[in-house]
Design an enzyme around this catalytic site. Structure first.
Site, PDB file in Angstrom:
ATOM      1  N   THR B 185      -7.101   8.794 -17.392  1.00  0.00           N
ATOM      2  CA  THR B 185      -5.557   8.752 -16.818  1.00  0.00           C
ATOM      3  C   THR B 185      -4.969   7.487 -17.606  1.00  0.00           C
ATOM      4  OG1 THR B 185      -6.201   7.305 -15.323  1.00  0.00           O
ATOM      5  CG2 THR B 185      -6.318   9.507 -14.612  1.00  0.00           C
ATOM      6  N   GLU B 330      -6.058  14.629 -13.007  1.00  0.00           N
ATOM      7  CA  GLU B 330      -7.128  14.889 -12.133  1.00  0.00           C
ATOM      8  C   GLU B 330      -7.159  15.933 -11.408  1.00  0.00           C
ATOM      9  OE1 GLU B 330      -5.049  12.157 -12.386  1.00  0.00           O
ATOM     10  OE2 GLU B 330      -6.117  10.418 -11.374  1.00  0.00           O
ATOM     11  N   LYS B 438      10.039   1.289   1.130  1.00  0.00           N
ATOM     12  CA  LYS B 438       9.946   1.665   2.746  1.00  0.00           C
ATOM     13  C   LYS B 438      10.921   0.426   3.395  1.00  0.00           C
ATOM     14  CE  LYS B 438       5.717   2.519   1.230  1.00  0.00           C
ATOM     15  NZ  LYS B 438       5.153   2.361  -0.232  1.00  0.00           N
ATOM     16  N   TRP B 443      11.343   6.117   4.619  1.00  0.00           N
ATOM     17  CA  TRP B 443      11.255   6.062   3.152  1.00  0.00           C
ATOM     18  C   TRP B 443      12.356   6.312   2.217  1.00  0.00           C
ATOM     19  CZ3 TRP B 443       5.701   8.880   2.168  1.00  0.00           C
ATOM     20  CH2 TRP B 443       4.719   8.000   2.732  1.00  0.00           C
TER      21      TRP B 443
END
Lengths: 542, 542
Positions: B185, B330, B438, B443
């Site tokens: 990655t 992934e 946050k 959120w």
């Protein structure tokens, strides 16, 4: 060194979980056995399948136990199917077209504990069940209002048991090699043989079926599986439908042209799968009533060779592409498909027919070879015949409770078919191995001669068998059942073949018979013909 | 009880075997790194991949050894890919867009023994290789005529070694869990992490990709994978192409609009896959030269959120459907796709855009959930945000040579994304978990605000980050890079947001900067922005 990806067993409960989670509102529409059209969704099928599992658990069904169905394609059949498989029991789909003695044999051989049965088949099961000591319960797949009086001992009503059942049951959580489904072949020789599918094989077969060149299910499609779930898993559609979030239209007990047309028209069917006779019935209905079915883009036809006339009629009169498929119970069943390549698709339609009448190429996951008797690979030249051999994760490795070794030294399964492969990779079945005629060390295809002979206007049915010959080993004999009132003229049937087959393929004789027997699947029963003609002597051999 | 189907390990050598056997004449066309268009076939790729295997065996490469490529999408890269994997070695695709120090890190971490390199990347490798002691050989993927002088010690010429190699090498014959591919990655935090694909995961991912709702390869399609093989396996196209018998068109080193257009036009491309910036480049080229690309029916766009304007432009100006895909290294990488359901497809196109700009639904084989911080499932209501979690046979279970536990108690992998799922099952990524702001226990999506802010005509780039606030924990700050010469007017950027976002999402401040840094994959590097602004104090917090 092993990879580090997740261990996620390929089990079929995850297919209906996926349908519930992502396509929960998608419909499954059934022409119910009771009559009316009924509608359900994947979310409801999932919830009710859980309750089927709950009932089975309450009744003591364990992993590996066989639970049978004797049922049409319906939403309820799907609930039962997933309810059985989800807890690791084995769903044994009984084919109601088998003779009663064959049904008795397979129920006993499988040691089925429970049978879920549709109303239609109660008389059949009443006749069969007294001979099946392992069966503990029978569930009639209907509601309390339509539950009939039956001689079946302790018959349960499906909706009654479901209404009291708990759906709080865990699925899966076993290894992917776990047995999942059981289907017996309706072989014409010996007893039926059981193919024991695993969760892995069914899941991988589902992925094969989801390819755009096979079933290609998606939420945009509406699929009508006429091919029964008791016949080679409805060619995988009861798995691939929910896997693709595709609306399914289930025909229940009615597969006549009028019934199929009505479902196509009312539900907007885009794709359907059936054997040739069903399509012939639909074609007749459409022509008679001057109807069109514009929503249908493609139909999959398999089970036996597709007549050129059927492919042409769908194309010319209805703008529908016929995709021919080949497979068998032992291949889950997808084996090969007649998808056109761009080179073939560029030809005029009449020229394409040469390939559209072949059984085509295998998808990824099916290895396919033609081999000679010595087990050597044969060339892809379009004319060399060989035994059709297959290998893959969705192909049988052994029969249930049988010691018979069915794989060759390379691990290939012998299909019992004889075929060619051409330079486009298109496989064509030319005969069953046991029907091919061995003449002077060469093979003659009985099917090819039959297909031509039956085109004679006076012929109702035709079969070609091999008869013993002292010099050539075998020579072909044409067996003809004439249409009523037609005169027996041996020569006109031979003349009809001239120029259409090789000279050395020309039958040595024509025999007229009153009856050509058909087997359980509607195919000519050549074994019985050979038995009836066991005293026949070729005039050329005398 | 186990099923009785064949034991047929899912290994990727069978994919190229299948292509050779059934689609051997199908072409792979490459814009070679040397310049000219070169043509090969699956049969030739298969034969040459066998010789790559022969060379590797001669050089002592064993099962599990890592062999790297630093290469563009070309036919040669496919040969090397299958040649490495076929003998059970691990194909490590190096991403040339990584910083040299990252390349050094991953080559050493993987302990690569051999590197196959394209001409383009020789200077890069010359800089990197002195720091990579495990590398024994370098193979330059060109022929002897174009083989350059290089400082690379003992560099071999690809065509020279192949011409002397034996192709008589057996493939496969190892368990399906065997490691097959390695891709790191390009994470923005910490060192790159290696995802170690297995043969099983790559084979299953290939079957996922063959679905009509994903890549849908078939001999009738012509696929142009612009997305690189070094970037999450070219989204599976180097497997799915041969698996489906599909002609592939490989762009080599050139991904500009003119080059892509030329390939589409000359090779009749029907489907292509790339990140948004490539499509923006093509769009500009098409508009500038008033061109159409009528063979293209659909394009798959992924890698980052697809702008609505791009979807609309392809539809309105070129009649091409944009399919948005989400995934990551992934996830092999297919995670979800924005396929329209029939209900959504029935809406006017402008209304469809609400869903076409989402990342869509997962295919069978990818389990997907949104969970809250406590690990509980969140509802599919279209507005509740949660951590995007995935599970399946193609999802990473651990990183290579890492003890980090990356799965939760249910076996789900945390993607690091925050998303919603609506009642059509459409997932939408709203932010990276580490970028979400946050504020007062709720959120705020930094990405949503950025996407609107960047639409202001004076803005070149915009980013939104969270800044500490004593009462609300964090509050959003809009960071703006203006187009050259534009005046700094804080209020007009806030006004531009009014009515487009919730009031409590409104940034507490606007900060003008000369430069907004981009990471290796072209995305805004918020980590660096946060570092640069570490001394920043919110006016509202003062």
């Amino acid at each position: 060194m092993l990879g580090l990806m997740q261990d996620w067993p390929l089990t079929v409960d995850k297919i209906i979980d996926h349908a519930k989670n992502w396509h929960g509102h998608r419909e499954v529409v059934t022409r119910s056995v009771e009559g009316p059209i009924v509608r359900t969704t994947y979310a409801e099928i999932h919830a009710r399948a859980k309750r089927v599992s709950g009932v089975l658990k309450d009744w003591g069904i364990q992993k590996g136990d066989r639970v049978a169905t004797l049922a049409w394609n319906t939403g309820r059949h799907m609930e039962v199917w997933y309810g059985i498989m989800g807890i690791g029991a084995v769903c044994h789909t009984l084919n109601p077209r088998l003779f009663p003695e064959q049904l008795i044999y397979i129920i006993n051989h499988a040691e089925d504990k429970i049978i879920f049965v549709d109303l239609t088949f109660i008389p059949l099961l009443e006749a069969v069940l007294p001979h099946c000591p392992t069966v503990e319960r029978v569930v009639v797949m209907t509601d309390e209002l339509t539950m009939p009086a039956t001689k079946l001992p302790g018959a349960e009503c499906y909706e009654a048991i479901l209404s009291g059942a708990s759906g709080d049951i865990a699925w899966g959580e076993f290894e992917e090699g776990t047995a999942c489904g059981l289907c017996y072949t309706s072989g014409t020789t010996g007893n039926p043989k059981g193919v024991l599918y695993s969760h892995r094989s069914n899941f991988i077969h589902t992925l094969l079926g989801m390819q755009s060149t096979v079933l290609g299910p998606s939420p945009s499609e509406v699929i009508l599986p006429v091919v029964p779930m008791f016949h080679a898993n409805a060619w995988g559609i009861a798995f691939a439908g929910p896997a693709g979030g595709t609306k399914l239209v289930m025909p229940g007990a009615r597969m006549d042209g009028a019934a199929i047309y009505e479902l196509i028209e009312s539900e907007g069917v885009t794709f359907s799968a059936a054997v040739p006779t069903v399509w012939q019935g639909l074609l007749m209905h459409l022509r008679e009533h001057k109807l069109q079915i514009p929503t249908v883009k493609k139909v999959l036809i398999g089970g036996s060779a597709v007549p050129e006339s059927l492919i042409r009629a769908f194309n010319d009169e209805f703008g529908i592409e016929v995709l021919q498929g080949w497979g068998m119970t032992e291949t889950s069943p997808v084996g090969s498909l007649s998808n056109m390549t761009p080179e073939l698709a560029a030809l005029p339609f009449e020229e394409q027919l040469k390939w559209r009448t072949k059984q085509g190429t295998p998808p990824l996951g099916v290895e396919l070879k033609i081999k000679n008797v010595a087990g050597q690979d044969l060339p892809h030249d379009g004319h060399t015949y060989g035994r059709l051999m297959v290998k893959g994760p969705t192909i049988a490795g052994a029969y249930f409770r049988s010691d018979e070794k069915i794989l060759d030294h390379e691990g290939f399964f012998d299909t019992g078919d004889v075929s060619t492969v051409d330079d486009h990779g298109f496989m064509q079945i030319t005969d069953r191995a046991k029907d091919v005629i061995k003449s002077g060390g060469e093979w003659i295809s009985s099917i090819e001669i039959e297909n031509i002979a039956v085109g004679h206007p006076k012929v109702e049915l035709a079969a070609v068998i091999g008869a013993a010959h002292p010099k050539w080993d075998e020579r072909p004999v044409l067996v003809v059942k004439l249409k009523p009132g037609e005169p027996q003229d041996r020569q006109e049937h031979l003349d009809f073949l001239v120029g259409k087959i090789a000279k050395w393929w020309m039958p040595d004789d024509v025999v007229f018979v009153d009856d050509i027997p058909l087997g359980a699947t509607g195919k000519v029963d050549k074994k019985l013909i050979r038995e009836r003609m066991k005293d026949y002597v070729l005039p050329t051999a005398a």
